[in-house]
Design a protein around this motif. Structure first.
Motif, PDB file in Angstrom:
ATOM      1  N   LYS A 243     -17.872   8.018 -32.109  1.00 16.04           N
ATOM      2  CA  LYS A 243     -18.683   8.598 -33.179  1.00 16.04           C
ATOM      3  C   LYS A 243     -18.970  10.087 -32.954  1.00 16.04           C
ATOM      4  O   LYS A 243     -19.291  10.496 -31.832  1.00 16.04           O
ATOM      5  N   ALA A 244     -18.950  10.853 -34.039  1.00 18.98           N
ATOM      6  CA  ALA A 244     -19.309  12.272 -33.962  1.00 18.98           C
ATOM      7  C   ALA A 244     -20.720  12.443 -33.403  1.00 18.98           C
ATOM      8  O   ALA A 244     -20.988  13.396 -32.665  1.00 18.98           O
ATOM      9  N   ALA A 245     -21.622  11.504 -33.737  1.00 19.86           N
ATOM     10  CA  ALA A 245     -23.006  11.616 -33.238  1.00 19.86           C
ATOM     11  C   ALA A 245     -23.042  11.519 -31.711  1.00 19.86           C
ATOM     12  O   ALA A 245     -23.833  12.213 -31.057  1.00 19.86           O
ATOM     13  N   LEU A 246     -22.173  10.657 -31.139  1.00 16.16           N
ATOM     14  CA  LEU A 246     -22.135  10.544 -29.672  1.00 16.16           C
ATOM     15  C   LEU A 246     -21.516  11.796 -29.061  1.00 16.16           C
ATOM     16  O   LEU A 246     -21.967  12.272 -28.018  1.00 16.16           O
ATOM     17  N   MET A 247     -20.507  12.342 -29.740  1.00 16.92           N
ATOM     18  CA  MET A 247     -19.906  13.592 -29.237  1.00 16.92           C
ATOM     19  C   MET A 247     -20.950  14.710 -29.276  1.00 16.92           C
ATOM     20  O   MET A 247     -21.069  15.501 -28.321  1.00 16.92           O
ATOM     21  N   ALA A 248     -21.728  14.757 -30.377  1.00 21.14           N
ATOM     22  CA  ALA A 248     -22.773  15.788 -30.475  1.00 21.14           C
ATOM     23  C   ALA A 248     -23.779  15.619 -29.339  1.00 21.14           C
ATOM     24  O   ALA A 248     -24.211  16.601 -28.710  1.00 21.14           O
ATOM     25  N   LYS A 249     -24.132  14.370 -29.056  1.00 19.91           N
ATOM     26  CA  LYS A 249     -25.072  14.101 -27.951  1.00 19.91           C
ATOM     27  C   LYS A 249     -24.494  14.603 -26.623  1.00 19.91           C
ATOM     28  O   LYS A 249     -25.165  15.312 -25.871  1.00 19.91           O
ATOM     29  N   ASP A 250     -23.227  14.272 -26.360  1.00 16.74           N
ATOM     30  CA  ASP A 250     -22.628  14.628 -25.068  1.00 16.74           C
ATOM     31  C   ASP A 250     -22.443  16.145 -24.931  1.00 16.74           C
ATOM     32  O   ASP A 250     -22.619  16.706 -23.847  1.00 16.74           O
ATOM     33  N   LEU A 251     -22.096  16.813 -26.053  1.00 17.02           N
ATOM     34  CA  LEU A 251     -21.965  18.271 -25.996  1.00 17.02           C
ATOM     35  C   LEU A 251     -23.337  18.912 -25.784  1.00 17.02           C
ATOM     36  O   LEU A 251     -23.452  19.947 -25.120  1.00 17.02           O
ATOM     37  N   ALA A 269     -20.597  25.767 -26.213  1.00 13.72           N
ATOM     38  CA  ALA A 269     -21.746  26.031 -27.092  1.00 13.72           C
ATOM     39  C   ALA A 269     -21.326  25.969 -28.558  1.00 13.72           C
ATOM     40  O   ALA A 269     -22.015  25.375 -29.398  1.00 13.72           O
ATOM     41  N   ASP A 270     -20.173  26.585 -28.880  1.00 12.50           N
ATOM     42  CA  ASP A 270     -19.680  26.531 -30.265  1.00 12.50           C
ATOM     43  C   ASP A 270     -19.351  25.096 -30.668  1.00 12.50           C
ATOM     44  O   ASP A 270     -19.618  24.681 -31.795  1.00 12.50           O
ATOM     45  N   ALA A 271     -18.744  24.354 -29.738  1.00 13.62           N
ATOM     46  CA  ALA A 271     -18.388  22.962 -30.048  1.00 13.62           C
ATOM     47  C   ALA A 271     -19.649  22.156 -30.345  1.00 13.62           C
ATOM     48  O   ALA A 271     -19.695  21.371 -31.302  1.00 13.62           O
ATOM     49  N   ALA A 272     -20.688  22.352 -29.548  1.00  9.39           N
ATOM     50  CA  ALA A 272     -21.955  21.623 -29.773  1.00  9.39           C
ATOM     51  C   ALA A 272     -22.517  21.968 -31.151  1.00  9.39           C
ATOM     52  O   ALA A 272     -22.959  21.089 -31.898  1.00  9.39           O
ATOM     53  N   ALA A 273     -22.471  23.273 -31.507  1.00 10.48           N
ATOM     54  CA  ALA A 273     -23.013  23.700 -32.799  1.00 10.48           C
ATOM     55  C   ALA A 273     -22.230  23.082 -33.952  1.00 10.48           C
ATOM     56  O   ALA A 273     -22.806  22.600 -34.932  1.00 10.48           O
ATOM     57  N   LEU A 274     -20.898  23.073 -33.820  1.00  9.38           N
ATOM     58  CA  LEU A 274     -20.053  22.529 -34.894  1.00  9.38           C
ATOM     59  C   LEU A 274     -20.308  21.030 -35.083  1.00  9.38           C
ATOM     60  O   LEU A 274     -20.377  20.541 -36.215  1.00  9.38           O
TER      61      LEU A 274
END
Ligand code: NAD
Length: 299
Positions: A243-251, A269-274
């Protein structure tokens, strides 16, 4: 064969339980979701009536819950001794396989150790498909003894079981891996958008990139363009997968770790923001490769 308490039988936990049962272990499952628990029972696990009930006779406790606050809740309980620590026998090995922040992992491991338990952090890579196939990679932080005790049980759920250091180092390794994976799926998404704009055929572009220096596993297994890699989530409307939400959490965890250590990680940092934008635009429950839809202007 071991008596195992398994806490958190969701997308990852359920297939992991199936593999433990297939290897002959006894599994007592616990989850706050009655539906998840019913699925575990259908797979052959015993349904525990409470967290305490799941762990009282366990030789090993495995936890697979979403975030640090859930790990804290299941190990420490409300009052600090009302969770796994306090209810599991002191001889039980405790293994947290969730992906969480390093500080919580170390704090819970230290509390467990003070109470006389051996505890490891053992987050995984490989996703739901790897959990189902029993091919996960485990990144284990903790003592050599804890690692050696856990290894045969973890091997029933994964292909690679690596000891990467002391308490918290499993989580640190996992965070590094997912920062790499998050950046890579964005890179693949940007490249296929650019390829389209340049009039390139996506399949032909993929065929060349997959044997060239631009090759990355995220492009191969989670190709963001529908119709290129048959098993990729993009071919089922971006149903996860990861899930994108889990990727956002991990970033986010990677960015906290970078800030704590004064490390420069501009692409992280950019990846987390995106990924935060992707989640805000309603893509959090989609596979992380849906970041392509965002860049393509479809979300
Ligand atoms: P999930 O939401 O599908 O499952 C988590 C389960 O934990 C749920 O069933 C939930 O009800 C249960 N739970 C939450 N709090 C609980 C509590 N206090 N007591 C008992 N049960 C509780 O999540 P998932 O996809 O299985 O992910 C679990 C962990 O694994 C996360 O940390 C995630 O980052 C990590 N992970 C996931 C993937 C993936 O592809 N899904 C890959 C690698 C790592």
């Amino acid at each position: 064969m071991a008596r195992i308490a398994f806490i958190g039988v969701g997308n990852m936990g359920l297939p992991m339980v199936r593999n433990l049962l297939a290897a002959g272990h006894e599994v007592r499952a616990c989850d706050i979701s009655p539906d998840a628990l019913a699925e575990a029972a259908k797979a052959g696990a015993t349904e525990a009536v409470s967290l305490a009930d799941s762990v009282t006779a366990a030789e090993m406790v495995v936890t697979m819950v979403p975030e640090g606050k859930h790990v804290r809740a299941v190990y420490l309980g409300d009052g600090g001794n009302d969770g796994i620590i306090g209810h599991a026998p002191r001889e039980a090995l405790l293994a947290d396989c969730s992906t969480i922040d390093i500080a919580t992992a170390r704090e819970v491991a230290a509390t467990a150790s003070e109470a006389g338990y051996e505890m490891i952090d053992a987050p995984v890579s490989g996703g739901v498909a790897g959990a189902a196939a029993g091919t996960l990679t485990f990144m284990v932080g903790g003592s050599e003894t804890g690692f050696e005790r856990a290894r045969p049980v973890l091997a029933a759920m994964g292909r690679n079981v690596a000891h990467v250091g002391g308490p918290g180092h499993g989580q640190a390794t996992k965070i590094c891996n997912n920062m790499m994976a998050g950046i890579a799926i964005i890179a693949a998404s940007e490249v296929f958008c650019l390829g389209e704009a340049l009039g390139l055929d996506a399949q032909k572009l993929y065929d060349v990139l997959s044997t060239s220096t631009g090759q990355t596993r995220m492009m191969d297994t989670m190709n963001p363009v529908p119709g290129i890699v048959a098993s990729a989530p993009s071919n089922r409307d971006y149903a996860p997968g990861f899930k994108a939400a889990l990727m956002a959490k991990d970033l986010g965890l990677a960015q906290s770790a970078a800030a704590d250590t004064g490390t420069s990680t501009p692409l992280g940092a950019d990846a987390a923001a995106l990924f935060r934008i992707l989640c805000r635009n309603g893509g959090g429950e989609l596979d992380c490769s849906a970041v392509y839809k965002l860049l393509h202007g479809d979300l």
